[in-house]
Design an enzyme around this catalytic site. Sequence first.
Site, short mmCIF file in Angstrom:
data_model
loop_
_atom_site.label_atom_id
_atom_site.label_comp_id
_atom_site.label_asym_id
_atom_site.label_seq_id
_atom_site.Cartn_x
_atom_site.Cartn_y
_atom_site.Cartn_z
CD GLU A 18 33.62 35.62 36.60
OE1 GLU A 18 33.88 35.70 35.40
OE2 GLU A 18 33.81 36.54 37.41
CG ASP A 104 33.30 39.40 37.05
OD1 ASP A 104 33.62 39.41 35.85
OD2 ASP A 104 32.15 39.14 37.46
CG ASP A 106 33.87 41.40 42.04
OD1 ASP A 106 34.36 40.25 41.95
OD2 ASP A 106 32.69 41.64 41.75
CD GLU A 108 31.61 37.00 46.38
OE1 GLU A 108 31.77 35.80 46.07
OE2 GLU A 108 31.41 37.37 47.56
CE1 TYR A 342 31.75 42.26 37.12
CE2 TYR A 342 32.73 43.70 38.76
CZ TYR A 342 32.14 42.50 38.42
OH TYR A 342 31.94 41.54 39.38
NE ARG A 344 27.70 41.40 41.08
CZ ARG A 344 27.68 40.45 40.16
NH1 ARG A 344 28.73 40.28 39.37
NH2 ARG A 344 26.63 39.66 40.01
CG HIS A 389 40.30 50.39 38.73
ND1 HIS A 389 40.64 50.60 40.05
CD2 HIS A 389 40.98 49.28 38.34
CE1 HIS A 389 41.49 49.65 40.43
NE2 HIS A 389 41.70 48.84 39.42
#
Length: 970
Positions: A18, A104, A106, A108, A342, A344, A389
Amino acid sequence: MARSSTSAAPVRRLVIVESPAKARTIAGYLGDGYEVEASVGHIRDLPQPSELPAEMKKGPFGKFAVDVENGFEPYYVVDADKKKKVSELKRALKEADELYLATDEDREGEAIAWHLLQTLQPTVPVKRMVFHEITREAIQRALEATRDIDAHMVDAQETRRILDRLYGYEVSPVLWRKVRAGLSAGRVQSVATRMVVERERERMAFRSASYWDVQADLSAQDRASAAAQRFTTRLVAVDGARVATGRDFADTGALTDRAAALGAGLVRLDEAAATAVAEGLRLAGAQGLSVTSVETKPYSRKPAAPFTTSTLQQEASRKLGSSARQTMRTAQSLYENGWITYMRTDSTALSQQAVSAARAQAAELYGAEYVPAQPRTYASKAKNAQEAHEAIRPSGDVFRTPAQVAGQLRGEEFRLYEMIWQRTVASQMADARGSTATVRLGGAVDVRPPAGAPQAPSPTGTLEPGSHRVELSASGTVITFRGFLAAYEEGRDEERHSGGDAERRLPQLEEGQRVDVLAASADGHETSPPPRYTEASLVKALEERGIGRPSTYAATIATISDRGYVWRRGTALVPSWLAFAVVRLLEEHFDHLVDYDFTAEMEDDLDRIASGSEDRRAWLSRFYFGAGGAGGAEGASAGTGGPNPSPAGRTGLKPLVEHLGDIDARGVNSLDVGEGITLRVGRYGPYLEIPPADGAPEGAEPQRASVPDDLAPDELTPAKARELLETAGDGDRELGTDPATGRTVVARAGRFGPYVTEVLEDGAPKSAKPRTASLFKSMQLQTVGLDDALKLLSLPRLVGTDPATGEEITAQNGRYGPYLKKGTDSRSLSTEDQLFEVTLEEALALYAEPKRGRGGRAAAAPLRELGTDPASGAPVVVKEGRFGPYVTDGTTNATLRTADTVEAITLERAAELLADKRAKAPAKGGKGAKGTKAPAKGAGAAKGGRGARAAGAAGGGTARGGSRSTAAGR
């Protein structure tokens, strides 16, 4: 672009992430043959309806860019500012033999990966590569464990995006019509605003109660040291009845039902009674009390779990004073540069490698005794825990200590990393241990009225004169082994009725031991209203209710701040009167949309969609059309888990909006203050209004007064409202007659501030306009006199004529302050008094100087210097402007947002604001929105290709769409 190697390789692999920072870090860990590019976030999104191609504006996509009648099909376009990036990625892909999508892990990130696949249309094998930290070991593990794009996660993200579009586009226009233009409503932001407003309503309804207690300083011989030790106690009972404390009072000011049920078992001391007891204790003096009980029990305290997104935001707010947005921005930078995992995540779990690293580091730094025999495990307590996780922790299989990174991290990044490191290591350390002792003391005291006190009513207040048995108590905690506290201690939010539990040592006492009274005093207290939300406590409350996702809380709080729904007083979030009006409208006409349980249920539903047990089309149909569904609901299966009633059973959004009926805009924007005074939320801000008094002439206008911006809603009592109305005055304040014109001069309170004007005589021509002038900042509406008014009305003043050009120079008072004007050239004056004092010579001297800055002002010194802008390479400073503080690199200016402050803004945040401003600048050659539609790829390409979904890892990946919401509907 970042390359790991310039040497040729037999297999060329393109890796897309990203952000450029993430790309640079990953490139350093990959071997030959890898090229790492950044998409710079999402490349596609739902367009604004006005940006749709002309042929689509009248079709099914015209209202939302979503076809609600046919399976809620979205129409995506490549963002205008991403076209160049997409072209670069396509060129890079032509040279590649394999494509790795490393966004990522997730929802998004999964959606970004899918959009890249949809847009780039690769013909080479595609692999989804995921990792939770950016280290060499993690990247190598990710290369060996690639997978397909998770279509269900993309479904959930797209559902959330469409949901927010439907919510925002249907509800926001109602706010525009009935409250104020430019407002927004959103699934999470409106509920968060309601929570802040409800807390303020509680404060407004709160009535304080007063109560008294007694504090006594005692001295006793410590049985361990044989030395006298002083300690502090509080009165807890009189004649066996418990002394009332703040917990015994309701927000109405009366005793709670539970306290009232105690009857004679509870005594509420007033000032006279508490003073008499204190005096009785002082008179008891030496050996005046004895120990009635001593209770000692072990003390143990466990460390807090490692950070989740929510707890990181809360703790950074408490300990570092950072907003949620600042915290997430800093954490993002730490993650992308390989310092932390990460950021989030809802998980409190640590990987086995991380547990081992934390335990080893704790033993090394603090000693083996500080590490428990068995590793600690943590289970998430948050509703809807999902996504990554692992908890947020330092990256790597061996943690870098704050001392080791001090030379590479600075400022906010270092402080946040240090806090994450401390919390992670502490989470695997031993309990803090010690002992807690509670001692009770009692004795008889003589309660007498003070000398000269009247005999009636009772001179000793709520206690009758005479001998009374009193009981005092003290508690203390002694930490004998600090355990995890040696590394870290969690912060706490403000609480009502919170007692101090700090470490405090009491002397070792035994029952029957006599103690001396050294001093005693009566203390008066007032109960306090519920504390306002801070960013930390609002984040905590949202998470506890299961509303939204921790990863969205920073954007939610920033949105309600930027929209003017809340403002800050210190760290507290104070709702504006505008928020009261918006919340009232939503509660009365969209009640279930701001219902806490309903909003939390929607998060559960999105989780089911992400797991594949709920069909997105069926769910959206129930939400939008209602329980019966419509359009795209037909034929949509309810998923493998069967039909779920949520959100069925409630009116759908579409019929709700269509059958709103009449909304009384005046009523929605009005709040009763009391005593006949009404607060109204007007176009230009809140104001007070009271009807004309009885007997007033017919047609008399109501009396009005503006409400100061810094007055919190709970402070607007009827008395304060009366004061504001009286200060504003009753309409015109007549100052006298202008001898030159014979007209009456009056002072008025206007929408834009106080001013003076002249009253035109009856029969004056319709074209005649009265002279008007605003008061100087140094003047008050209540005290301005006729002489001052006439001077103001004389403006603009002719200063003289420039001998070189023959142009007149005048002194004028404008919207932005006093200035000189000569033709079209102007120069600012430094004070308002100069309007009447500046001479021609002084004016010519000002015009002889080069014009610098707007209005001829010399450039003011910057408020702060932040560093060099990474985009332009120019120095970035903070300056004060007409519309508030702003950042600038000398070319681009960007106003600070509501949540930004001059003191706290960082270079990274300033660069972000400047980049946003540059991106919004109109493109040369026409509007940037045109031509942004994704290239046609058959019938379903631009729409997202719903029918083209495939599970191919090798070559095709999956097909469909999704997009990160920037702020609009959330």
